[in-house]
Design an enzyme around this catalytic site. Structure first.
Site, PDB file in Angstrom:
ATOM      1  N   MET A 199      -0.076  -7.027   0.729  1.00 42.07           N
ATOM      2  CA  MET A 199       0.863  -5.893   0.030  1.00 42.07           C
ATOM      3  C   MET A 199       0.221  -5.091  -1.348  1.00 42.07           C
ATOM      4  O   MET A 199      -0.333  -4.433  -0.628  1.00 42.07           O
ATOM      5  CB  MET A 199       1.116  -7.222  -1.401  1.00 42.07           C
ATOM      6  CG  MET A 199       1.485  -8.275  -0.650  1.00 42.07           C
ATOM      7  SD  MET A 199       3.041  -8.370   0.127  1.00 42.07           S
ATOM      8  CE  MET A 199       3.797  -9.641   0.974  1.00 42.07           C
ATOM      9  N   SER A 200      -0.269  -5.024  -2.561  1.00 43.28           N
ATOM     10  CA  SER A 200      -0.690  -4.271  -3.326  1.00 43.28           C
ATOM     11  C   SER A 200      -2.348  -3.984  -3.354  1.00 43.28           C
ATOM     12  O   SER A 200      -2.511  -3.238  -3.989  1.00 43.28           O
ATOM     13  CB  SER A 200      -0.320  -4.623  -4.614  1.00 43.28           C
ATOM     14  OG  SER A 200       1.078  -4.266  -5.251  1.00 43.28           O
ATOM     15  N   VAL A 201      -3.106  -4.781  -2.033  1.00 42.72           N
ATOM     16  CA  VAL A 201      -4.142  -4.463  -1.482  1.00 42.72           C
ATOM     17  C   VAL A 201      -4.173  -2.987  -1.162  1.00 42.72           C
ATOM     18  O   VAL A 201      -5.031  -1.894  -1.507  1.00 42.72           O
ATOM     19  CB  VAL A 201      -5.036  -5.084  -0.879  1.00 42.72           C
ATOM     20  CG1 VAL A 201      -6.584  -4.440  -0.211  1.00 42.72           C
ATOM     21  CG2 VAL A 201      -4.947  -6.516  -1.677  1.00 42.72           C
ATOM     22  N   LYS A 247      -2.654  -0.258  -2.242  1.00 45.10           N
ATOM     23  CA  LYS A 247      -3.194   0.437  -3.530  1.00 45.10           C
ATOM     24  C   LYS A 247      -4.194   1.047  -3.402  1.00 45.10           C
ATOM     25  O   LYS A 247      -4.713   1.591  -3.566  1.00 45.10           O
ATOM     26  CB  LYS A 247      -2.132   0.091  -4.998  1.00 45.10           C
ATOM     27  CG  LYS A 247      -0.873   0.114  -5.434  1.00 45.10           C
ATOM     28  CD  LYS A 247      -0.243  -0.392  -6.390  1.00 45.10           C
ATOM     29  CE  LYS A 247       0.972  -1.403  -6.368  1.00 45.10           C
ATOM     30  NZ  LYS A 247       1.666  -1.982  -5.518  1.00 45.10           N
TER      31      LYS A 247
END
Length: 416
Positions: free
Chosen positions: A132-134, A136
């Site tokens: 997921m947003s890891v 980013k």
């Protein structure tokens, strides 16, 4: 008892192996998970889906390179009994924390050695789990590398790299404002609101099905070009994934490479990853730089250890030390505070990383449903974690996980 008051089933009760999701040839109809009907995003089905994204959506590999996997020496320690107190005052052991927060896998490194590694549910050591947003933080680190190489100027306008965004909200934003998410955007990111703009992004990037007659953007690029401005850039932090996808676009332009090839070339292969990673892609093969990366747990830990060592790992300098030091320093907590994260008091957001500014100087990569890398420089500790929590927002995880991580860090320091 009303449906609203019905207790959420526990991690043990929703174990995808026990429930038999996607078992059999073909699986039973009531045990089948698909992309088209959106069941892969429902709980408890997501407990299987997050470890099996490639069976649901198109993906592209991040090649691990031709070399051997880098060493992760083992020194197993009995840390499951490490005791903490949750933010609401409940006693908790490390192992209890994992069950209560629906962990799929956890790896703890101390001084570069793997001291604890556990898997639950559908996740296995060789299987990638979506970060997921890891994701980013990988995009931000790649951007930092390109800054250090002189290929990106963080003070430059976004349009120097992506002129197609001139008429969008990003037309008068700087690269630095995108890197630190201090842009003023109309875009909203409310996971529980089906009318929130984040669902439009997911339909564009291929991580949500499109309803019949859908007229919105069908690629990441089209979605970004349609973003509207609200407020002023450079004033306050506001967490919005479109910033990261713009940063990924800048990285592609500045390097002349796809995001998957760039990650392979600059980090994954030099790091000695054990397995290929992969990104989910939109209909024209564009990687989701804001949330689409899947990796194995141990490779996630390797990346965390690379950062803890100021970019040095596998016998070489992979990420310039200046890039890591800039992240560790963080940004202005005063710009972060208005965003309202009660579990992260005094924190800031720098180059797509969450910086705690706590007594240990910890900083994090964070993703919905409980994904994370937690780096504690003082304790020489890295925690890589994958999970499939029923709630998307980390407000459900932080009150339990963050005290457990700090307690473990103190235990490791005391034990030496």
């Amino acid at each position: 008892m009303s449906a609203a008051a019905t207790p959420i089933p526990t991690a043990a009760e929703t174990d995808p192996e026990v429930l038999g999701w996607m078992k059999g040839f073909p699986p039973a109809e009531d045990r089948t998970i698909t992309f088209e009907n959106g069941s892969f995003r429902s709980f408890p089905e997501l407990r299987w889906a997050w470890s099996n994204i490639r069976q649901l959506v198109p993906t592209v590999n991040v090649w691990r390179g031709p070399g051997p996997a880098s060493a992760l020496p083992r020194a197993e320690r009995a840390i499951g009994g490490s005791r903490s107190t949750t933010m609401d005052g409940r006693p908790m052991t490390f192992d209890q924390m994992l069950q209560e927060t629906y962990a799929d896998g956890i790896a703890v490194l101390h001084k570069g050695k793997l001291v604890y590694e556990r898997y639950f549910g559908a996740l296995k050591p060789h299987k990638p789990h979506i970060g997921m947003s890891v994701t980013k933080s990988f995009t931000g680190t790649l951007a930092g590398i390109l800054v250090a190489e002189g290929k990106i100027d963080p003070k430059a306008p976004v349009t120097d790299y992506v002129p197609e965004l001139k008429a969008s909200a990003f037309g008068d934003a700087s690269v630095r404002q995108v890197m630190d998410m201090t842009t003023g955007l109309k875009y909203t990111e409310i996971y529980t609101d089906k009318n929130s703009d984040v669902w439009g992004l997911r339909k564009a990037n291929g991580m949500a099905p499109r309803e019949p007659g859908y007229q919105g953007a069908t690629t990441i690029f089209d979605f970004l070009c349609a973003q509207e401005k609200q407020g002023e850039h450079g004033q306050v932090f506001a967490y919005k994934t479109v910033n990261t996808d713009v940063l990924a676009w800048i990285c592609r332009r500045a390097s002349g490479m796809t995001l998957s090839d760039l990650l392979s070339d600059r980090i994954w292969a030099p790091m000695g990853a054990e397995e290929d990673a992969h990104y989910h892609v939109d209909r024209i093969g564009t990687e989701s730089g804001g949330g689409g990366l899947s990796t194995t747990l141990r490779d996630l830990a390797r990346f965390g250890e690379t950062m803890r060592n100021h970019g040095h790992f596998n016998g070489r300098q992979i990420v310039p030390a200046s890039v890591v030091e800039d992240i560790e320093r963080g940004a202005d907590p005063a710009q972060f505070a208005p965003a309202g994260y009660p579990t992260l008091p005094g924190a800031s957001y720098r180059n797509q990383w969450w910086v705690s500014h706590n007594a240990h100087g910890a900083y994090m990569a964070r993703g919905v449903y409980g994904q994370g890398i937690y780096i504690d420089p003082k304790a020489e500790m890295v925690i890589a974690r994958y999970a499939s929590h029923p709630a998307a927002g980390n407000a459900a995880n932080d009150p339990i996980t963050l005290p457990a991580y700090m307690a473990l860090a103190k235990d490791l320091i005391a034990e030496g």
